[in-house]
Enzyme design. Structure first.
Site, PDB file in Angstrom:
ATOM      1  N   TYR A  71       0.667  -1.078   0.287  1.00  0.00           N
ATOM      2  CA  TYR A  71       0.173  -0.229   0.142  1.00  0.00           C
ATOM      3  C   TYR A  71       0.571   1.103   0.205  1.00  0.00           C
ATOM      4  O   TYR A  71       2.127   1.091  -0.124  1.00  0.00           O
ATOM      5  CB  TYR A  71      -1.589  -0.062   0.993  1.00  0.00           C
TER       6      TYR A  71
ATOM      7  N   ARG B 136      -5.874  10.240 -11.116  1.00  0.00           N
ATOM      8  CA  ARG B 136      -5.143  10.641 -10.342  1.00  0.00           C
ATOM      9  C   ARG B 136      -4.596   9.520  -9.145  1.00  0.00           C
ATOM     10  O   ARG B 136      -5.278   9.346  -7.942  1.00  0.00           O
ATOM     11  CB  ARG B 136      -6.518  10.760  -9.367  1.00  0.00           C
TER      12      ARG B 136
ATOM     13  N   LYS C   5      -5.876  -1.853  -2.573  1.00  0.00           N
ATOM     14  CA  LYS C   5      -7.023  -1.470  -1.459  1.00  0.00           C
ATOM     15  C   LYS C   5      -7.341  -3.478  -1.557  1.00  0.00           C
ATOM     16  O   LYS C   5      -8.118  -3.530  -0.393  1.00  0.00           O
ATOM     17  CB  LYS C   5      -7.713  -0.367  -2.327  1.00  0.00           C
TER      18      LYS C   5
ATOM     19  N   GLU D 299     -12.564   4.937  -7.045  1.00  0.00           N
ATOM     20  CA  GLU D 299     -10.966   4.943  -6.154  1.00  0.00           C
ATOM     21  C   GLU D 299     -10.033   6.431  -7.225  1.00  0.00           C
ATOM     22  O   GLU D 299      -9.698   6.132  -8.688  1.00  0.00           O
ATOM     23  CB  GLU D 299     -10.496   3.703  -5.888  1.00  0.00           C
ATOM     24  N   ASP D 300      -9.506   7.057  -6.446  1.00  0.00           N
ATOM     25  CA  ASP D 300      -8.365   7.537  -7.939  1.00  0.00           C
ATOM     26  C   ASP D 300      -8.300   8.346  -9.544  1.00  0.00           C
ATOM     27  O   ASP D 300      -7.917   8.066 -10.263  1.00  0.00           O
ATOM     28  CB  ASP D 300      -7.064   7.055  -7.220  1.00  0.00           C
TER      29      ASP D 300
ATOM     30  N   ASP E  75     -14.148   6.524  -2.186  1.00  0.00           N
ATOM     31  CA  ASP E  75     -12.885   6.225  -0.657  1.00  0.00           C
ATOM     32  C   ASP E  75     -12.226   7.074  -0.835  1.00  0.00           C
ATOM     33  O   ASP E  75     -11.956   7.156   0.273  1.00  0.00           O
ATOM     34  CB  ASP E  75     -12.100   4.491  -1.430  1.00  0.00           C
ATOM     35  N   ASP E  76     -11.685   7.873  -1.970  1.00  0.00           N
ATOM     36  CA  ASP E  76     -11.168   9.023  -2.074  1.00  0.00           C
ATOM     37  C   ASP E  76     -11.761  10.887  -0.897  1.00  0.00           C
ATOM     38  O   ASP E  76     -11.535  11.220  -0.063  1.00  0.00           O
ATOM     39  CB  ASP E  76     -10.611   9.969  -2.659  1.00  0.00           C
TER      40      ASP E  76
ATOM     41  N   ASN F  79      -0.688  11.610  -0.219  1.00  0.00           N
ATOM     42  CA  ASN F  79       0.319  10.552  -0.334  1.00  0.00           C
ATOM     43  C   ASN F  79       0.921  10.609  -1.530  1.00  0.00           C
ATOM     44  O   ASN F  79       0.454  11.034  -3.148  1.00  0.00           O
ATOM     45  CB  ASN F  79      -0.932   9.790  -0.686  1.00  0.00           C
TER      46      ASN F  79
ATOM     47  N   ASN G  29      -5.355   7.275   7.081  1.00  0.00           N
ATOM     48  CA  ASN G  29      -5.653   6.984   5.698  1.00  0.00           C
ATOM     49  C   ASN G  29      -6.835   6.417   5.927  1.00  0.00           C
ATOM     50  O   ASN G  29      -6.853   5.436   6.652  1.00  0.00           O
ATOM     51  CB  ASN G  29      -4.804   6.149   5.875  1.00  0.00           C
TER      52      ASN G  29
END
Ligand SMILES: NC(=O)C1=CN([C@@H]2O[C@H](COP(=O)(O)OP(=O)(O)OC[C@H]3O[C@@H](n4cnc5c(N)ncnc54)[C@H](OP(=O)(O)O)[C@@H]3O)[C@@H](O)[C@H]2O)C=CC1
Ligand SMILES: CC(=O)C(=O)O
Ligand SMILES: [Mg+2]
Length: 612
Positions: free
Chosen positions: A135, A188, A206, A278-279, A301-302, A443, A487
């Site tokens: 991770y 991202r 994840k 995610e991202d 999640d973000d 991060n 986190n």
């Protein structure tokens, strides 16, 4: 007349058979076998040798003599028989001999690819050492180098060229009981920007935590990359880049692909399948959350997971700082997914303490690339999600000046602007607060707004600090501070397990508030005295289970669970959904030593018996 009998576990095989032999009646015996973790295996279709090649079945030297005999793999392994504990010991040794983190990452990938049980057992037993590898921060580097370290497919790639056929692509995934998907389009990745299809490392990492932290069964997890190209010029020129070499497709075509993907997931795996975004780039992240949150089982999640972990840290800090949420002033550096998500959940938390929404929003200031969010900005310069935090006037475009003017009690960095919390900013926080609260959430480590050492040094050791990626303990004035990891990994695995176990159709923000309360309640006085705003990583697994139980309780209280009857013992139900980190016996129940076979003398270790 020809009769064809098809023995198949795949729904596709009988269909194919009918197509190949349209005139022959085919009798389809659709028979499947479950391993004790619920994964489908087909003893009749497996050769003994497959037990060595298939990571889900392989135990390496831990196959007992009986298993080796019965599976017909005797002689294919050397004579030594090892227990799971002995294998783990060897893995730890091998892991520690790699000096470079990227090499450790590759070691873990290869272990996963060789012996799934051993991989997850190693990860779950030593989470503090392994999590920074699978991770953040190492997974970020792994995504950047993904083309170089790519060995074997570990997830599903759906490209823009698959439009109209996404369901067929999804059917190629060999598992039939998928309950959770983590999907990214790679735009991202952490604070590293657009990594295109190489962002696959993120869903994989994840989901490894889904299993290692919450015990979601690996065969129920599916990592997905939606590949619509990349705007990363370096990757477009790189012969090692693994994705589509074209600029990102945007607009209607892109949206239609995501719509099709969502519908295909439901068609293939059912409407309760959890889809974690995610991202994604932030415009798409907000758009899809709004579009799908009430029609699919999904969360971002973000936006939402991150919110829960920051609100948890703030709830925990009350025991030290003595201020309720509404007595704080919050200043964010960044006004994107993480920042807006946190702000929205903070407002919700304040509302549940009886503070009206507009008053709660007044306590939140946000600073983006153009400066403080202010209503005086030109029209069109404040995207929808930012408007509610815009202030009447922008005092200045200088961040330090804003810190001086606003005098926040909480400073939250979610900008990927490395080092933006410089000495002056941190000193100002220390000047206006007895116990300033500082979150450097960005991060991986190199993107953090400040390091842990800087935070303590420049606030005379008075700050309460948390960071998105781990920092080692910090010495200040003879005292050692252990820094907490703010986190979303504390949140998403437990939420996922709770959602899967209760069969929730749509995931509300209140579920994340519930998760925040659970995490906050696990922070002890002792943790706080060491500087930790979170329970130590060593208890993150327990934390995940408690979140899952909390989600389950909430789901039944609110009538949003779809699995009935309501279980009396919720913890037992959660545990019944969890993966076993021990080897299963690979012996058919009826297997006996052949009569003419002389059972070997000596100690025959049974690896299944001597692990915990
Ligand atoms: N710890 C955790 O659990 C999590 C951490 N993160 C981290 O947070 C960071 C941001 O993620 P996310 O919110 O999703 O990203 P977004 O792209 O959605 O948002 C980034 C925000 O930062 C602003 N920004 C960028 N550079 C500067 C700068 N120099 N000065 C002021 N503002 C700046 C952007 O401004 P503008 O709007 O003007 O473009 C934008 O508002 C990443 O590093 C990510 O890894 C994210 C999720 C979880
Ligand atoms: C932790 C996380 O989700 C991120 O940095 O994007
Ligand atoms: Mg993320």
């Amino acid at each position: 007349m020809r009769i064809i009998i098809v023995l198949s576990r795949s729904r596709g095989v009988p269909v194919l058979t009918r197509r190949l032999f349209p005139k022959s009646p085919s009798f389809i015996i659709h028979r499947t076998f479950n391993d004790s973790n619920g994964g489908l295996i087909m003893p009749g279709q497996l050769r003994g040798y497959d037990h060595l090649r298939e990571p889900r079945l392989n135990k390496g030297l831990a196959f007992t003599l009986e298993e080796r005999q019965s599976l017909g793999i005797h002689g294919l392994l050397p004579a030594q028989i090892r227990t799971l504990d002995e294998q783990l010991e060897l893995c730890r040794l091998a892991f520690s001999r790699y000096k470079e983190d990227l090499h450790k990452y590759v070691y873990m990938v290869e272990l996963h690819d060789r012996n799934e049980k051993l991989f997850f057992r190693l990860l779950t037993e030593d989470i503090e050492r392994m999590m920074p590898i699978v991770y953040t921060p190492t997974v970020g580097l792994a995504c950047q180098k993904f083309g170089f370290i790519f060995r074997r497919s570990v997830g599903l790639f759906v490209t823009i060229n698959d439009r109209g056929h996404v369901y067929e692509v999804l059917k190629n995934w060999p598992e039939m009981d998928v309950r959770a998907i983590v999907v990214t389009d790679g735009e991202r990745i952490l604070g590293l920007g657009d990594l295109g299809a190489q962002g696959m490392g993120i869903p994989v990492g994840k989901l490894a935590l889904y299993t290692a932290l919450a015990g979601v069964k690996p065969h129920q997890c599916l990592p997905v990359v939606i590949d619509v190209g990349t705007n990363n010029e370096e990757f477009l020129q790189d012969p090692l880049y693994i994705g589509l070499k074209q600029k990102r497709v945007r607009g209607e075509e892109y949206d239609a692909l995501i719509d099709e993907f969502m519908a295909a997931v439901v068609k293939r795996y059912g409407q309760n399948t959890l889809i974690q975004f995610e991202d994604f780039g932030n415009k798409n992240a907000f758009k899809f959350l709004d579009r799908y949150r009430n029609s699919y089982c999904t969360f971002n999640d973000d936006i939402q997971g991150t919110a829960a972990i920051v609100v948890a840290g703030l709830m925990a800090s009350q025991k030290i700082v003595g201020r309720s949420m509404s007595e704080h002033k919050f200043l964010f550096l960044g006004a994107g997914e993480a920042a807006i998500g946190i702000a929205d959940l903070l407002v919700r938390a304040m509302e549940s303490d009886g503070i009206p929404e507009d008053q709660a929003q007044e306590k939140i200031w946000m600073f983006d690339k153009q400066g403080l969010l202010a209503k005086e900005r030109e029209e069109g310069e404040l995207e929808g999600h930012k408007i509610r935090y815009a202030k009447d006037k922008c005092p200045t475009k200088d961040f330090l000046e804003v810190v001086k003017k606003v005098q926040p009690s909480v400073l939250i960095g979610a900008s990927a602007a490395a080092g933006a919390f410089n000495k002056d900013v941190l000193r100002t926080m220390a000047d206006c607060n007895e116990r300033p609260i500082i979150f450097a959430l960005s991060n991986p480590t190199a993107m953090a707004e400040c390091t842990a050492q800087e935070a303590y040094d420049f606030t005379d050791g008075r700050c309460l600090f948390a960071s998105g990626s781990p920092f080692p303990p910090v010495e200040f004035n003879g005292k050692t501070f252990v820094t907490g990891q703010g986190n979303n990994a504390y949140v998403f695995p437990g939420v996922a397990l709770g959602v899967i176990a209760s069969g929730i159709h749509h995931i509300s923000d209140d579920i994340f508030l519930k998760a925040a309360e659970v995490v906050a309640n696990k922070v002890s006085e002792e943790d706080l005295s060491k500087g930790l705003l979170y329970p130590p990583l060593s208890s993150i697994k327990q934390c995940s289970i408690e979140i899952a139980v909390g989600v389950l309780e909430y789901a039944y209280q609110k009538g949003i669970a779809s699995r009935y009857p309501e279980p009396e013992d919720k913890l037992a139900l959660i545990k019944s959904h969890q993966y076993s980190f021990c080897y299963e016996r690979s012996l058919p129940a009826t297997w006996r030593w052949p009569q003419n076979h002389c059972k070997p003398q000596g100690t025959v270790k049974d690896p299944c018996l001597n692990d915990s």
